[in-house]
Scaffold this active site. Sequence first.
Site, mmCIF file in Angstrom:
data_model
loop_
_atom_site.group_PDB
_atom_site.id
_atom_site.type_symbol
_atom_site.label_atom_id
_atom_site.label_comp_id
_atom_site.label_asym_id
_atom_site.label_seq_id
_atom_site.Cartn_x
_atom_site.Cartn_y
_atom_site.Cartn_z
ATOM 1 N N ARG A 83 -42.017 -36.217 -18.563
ATOM 2 C CA ARG A 83 -41.047 -37.239 -18.948
ATOM 3 C C ARG A 83 -39.665 -36.902 -18.373
ATOM 4 O O ARG A 83 -39.250 -35.740 -18.382
ATOM 5 C CB ARG A 83 -40.963 -37.353 -20.472
ATOM 6 C CG ARG A 83 -42.262 -37.819 -21.079
ATOM 7 C CD ARG A 83 -42.114 -38.493 -22.424
ATOM 8 N NE ARG A 83 -43.444 -38.755 -22.974
ATOM 9 C CZ ARG A 83 -44.214 -39.783 -22.608
ATOM 10 N NH1 ARG A 83 -43.775 -40.674 -21.732
ATOM 11 N NH2 ARG A 83 -45.426 -39.940 -23.119
ATOM 12 N N ASP A 84 -39.000 -37.939 -17.872
ATOM 13 C CA ASP A 84 -37.644 -37.758 -17.341
ATOM 14 C C ASP A 84 -36.712 -37.368 -18.496
ATOM 15 O O ASP A 84 -36.796 -37.919 -19.593
ATOM 16 C CB ASP A 84 -37.151 -39.047 -16.674
ATOM 17 C CG ASP A 84 -35.942 -38.808 -15.790
ATOM 18 O OD1 ASP A 84 -36.076 -38.888 -14.563
ATOM 19 O OD2 ASP A 84 -34.848 -38.522 -16.342
ATOM 20 N N ILE A 85 -35.840 -36.417 -18.233
ATOM 21 C CA ILE A 85 -34.938 -35.900 -19.271
ATOM 22 C C ILE A 85 -33.879 -36.942 -19.670
ATOM 23 O O ILE A 85 -33.332 -36.883 -20.771
ATOM 24 C CB ILE A 85 -34.275 -34.580 -18.774
ATOM 25 C CG1 ILE A 85 -33.848 -33.717 -19.930
ATOM 26 C CG2 ILE A 85 -33.147 -34.846 -17.793
ATOM 27 C CD1 ILE A 85 -33.499 -32.290 -19.557
ATOM 28 N N ASN A 120 -36.669 -42.169 -4.586
ATOM 29 C CA ASN A 120 -35.337 -42.133 -3.981
ATOM 30 C C ASN A 120 -35.352 -41.092 -2.873
ATOM 31 O O ASN A 120 -35.755 -39.948 -3.097
ATOM 32 C CB ASN A 120 -34.279 -41.756 -5.029
ATOM 33 C CG ASN A 120 -34.070 -42.859 -6.049
ATOM 34 O OD1 ASN A 120 -34.082 -44.036 -5.709
ATOM 35 N ND2 ASN A 120 -33.903 -42.488 -7.305
ATOM 36 N N VAL A 148 -32.628 -34.573 -6.979
ATOM 37 C CA VAL A 148 -33.484 -33.373 -6.975
ATOM 38 C C VAL A 148 -34.298 -33.392 -5.683
ATOM 39 O O VAL A 148 -35.070 -34.332 -5.436
ATOM 40 C CB VAL A 148 -34.425 -33.336 -8.203
ATOM 41 C CG1 VAL A 148 -35.312 -32.095 -8.155
ATOM 42 C CG2 VAL A 148 -33.621 -33.367 -9.506
ATOM 43 N N HIS A 169 -40.490 -36.813 -5.705
ATOM 44 C CA HIS A 169 -40.955 -37.263 -7.016
ATOM 45 C C HIS A 169 -41.023 -38.779 -7.051
ATOM 46 O O HIS A 169 -40.215 -39.471 -6.442
ATOM 47 C CB HIS A 169 -40.058 -36.736 -8.144
ATOM 48 C CG HIS A 169 -38.603 -36.970 -7.931
ATOM 49 N ND1 HIS A 169 -37.826 -36.215 -7.079
ATOM 50 C CD2 HIS A 169 -37.769 -37.905 -8.450
ATOM 51 C CE1 HIS A 169 -36.584 -36.655 -7.088
ATOM 52 N NE2 HIS A 169 -36.522 -37.696 -7.916
ATOM 53 N N HIS A 208 -40.886 -41.962 -9.551
ATOM 54 C CA HIS A 208 -40.501 -42.419 -10.896
ATOM 55 C C HIS A 208 -41.485 -43.503 -11.336
ATOM 56 O O HIS A 208 -41.720 -44.463 -10.586
ATOM 57 C CB HIS A 208 -39.102 -43.055 -10.882
ATOM 58 C CG HIS A 208 -37.972 -42.130 -10.564
ATOM 59 N ND1 HIS A 208 -37.162 -41.588 -11.535
ATOM 60 C CD2 HIS A 208 -37.502 -41.658 -9.391
ATOM 61 C CE1 HIS A 208 -36.221 -40.841 -10.963
ATOM 62 N NE2 HIS A 208 -36.405 -40.868 -9.664
HETATM 63 P P1 AMP Z 1 -33.640 -38.711 -8.457
HETATM 64 O O1 AMP Z 1 -32.284 -39.238 -8.825
HETATM 65 O O2 AMP Z 1 -34.552 -39.756 -7.861
HETATM 66 O O3 AMP Z 1 -33.558 -37.468 -7.608
HETATM 67 O O4 AMP Z 1 -34.346 -38.342 -9.826
HETATM 68 C C1 AMP Z 1 -34.216 -37.101 -10.444
HETATM 69 C C2 AMP Z 1 -34.597 -37.310 -11.866
HETATM 70 O O5 AMP Z 1 -34.863 -36.051 -12.449
HETATM 71 C C3 AMP Z 1 -33.493 -37.961 -12.710
HETATM 72 O O6 AMP Z 1 -33.973 -39.189 -13.248
HETATM 73 C C4 AMP Z 1 -33.203 -36.920 -13.784
HETATM 74 O O7 AMP Z 1 -32.915 -37.484 -15.035
HETATM 75 C C5 AMP Z 1 -34.483 -36.110 -13.798
HETATM 76 N N1 AMP Z 1 -34.361 -34.736 -14.263
HETATM 77 C C6 AMP Z 1 -33.420 -33.813 -13.910
HETATM 78 N N2 AMP Z 1 -33.652 -32.633 -14.522
HETATM 79 C C7 AMP Z 1 -34.769 -32.810 -15.280
HETATM 80 C C8 AMP Z 1 -35.517 -31.962 -16.163
HETATM 81 N N3 AMP Z 1 -35.159 -30.683 -16.385
HETATM 82 N N4 AMP Z 1 -36.597 -32.477 -16.780
HETATM 83 C C9 AMP Z 1 -36.961 -33.769 -16.573
HETATM 84 N N5 AMP Z 1 -36.314 -34.613 -15.752
HETATM 85 C C10 AMP Z 1 -35.219 -34.147 -15.114
#
Ligand code: AMP
Length: 113
Positions: A28-30, A86, A95, A99, A101
């Site tokens: 799950r996204d944080i 993205n 990140v 990944h 979404h």
């Molecule tokens: P992006 O902006 O496409 O690179 O998405 C990165 C996603 O990772 C964002 O939606 C963040 O909220 C999510 N994220 C960052 N750190 C964590 C974490 N420790 N656990 C879960 N999701 C995270």
Amino acid sequence: MSCLFCQIASGEISAIVVHKAEGVTAFRDIAPQASTHVLIIPDRHIDGADAMAASDEALVGKLIHVAAEIARVEGIAERGYRLVINQGRDAGQTVDHLHLHLLGGGPLHTPLV
Ligand code: AMP
């Protein structure tokens, strides 16, 4: 190992993991942007879509397959959902580990395409 998502895939950093398949982890996204917001990642580090090699095609295809499976389990498959990758700064990639979404659980009001 400094990559956050590599550390989540290995279990070194905790996350709410909803699915583990061969070579793929989903959690799950944080900071969820929809009622269901799950990230599906390859366990093996790939920087992003731009860093994908031809030999990664099956693995990246599996991310979509796993996302569809999670959508069914979460009960959002029938109403629909959005899958987003993205790539790079303009797209808002924060990140640098590929990944996908999975977003759903209600109408998504901001169509980009
Ligand atoms: P992006 O902006 O496409 O690179 O998405 C990165 C996603 O990772 C964002 O939606 C963040 O909220 C999510 N994220 C960052 N750190 C964590 C974490 N420790 N656990 C879960 N999701 C995270």
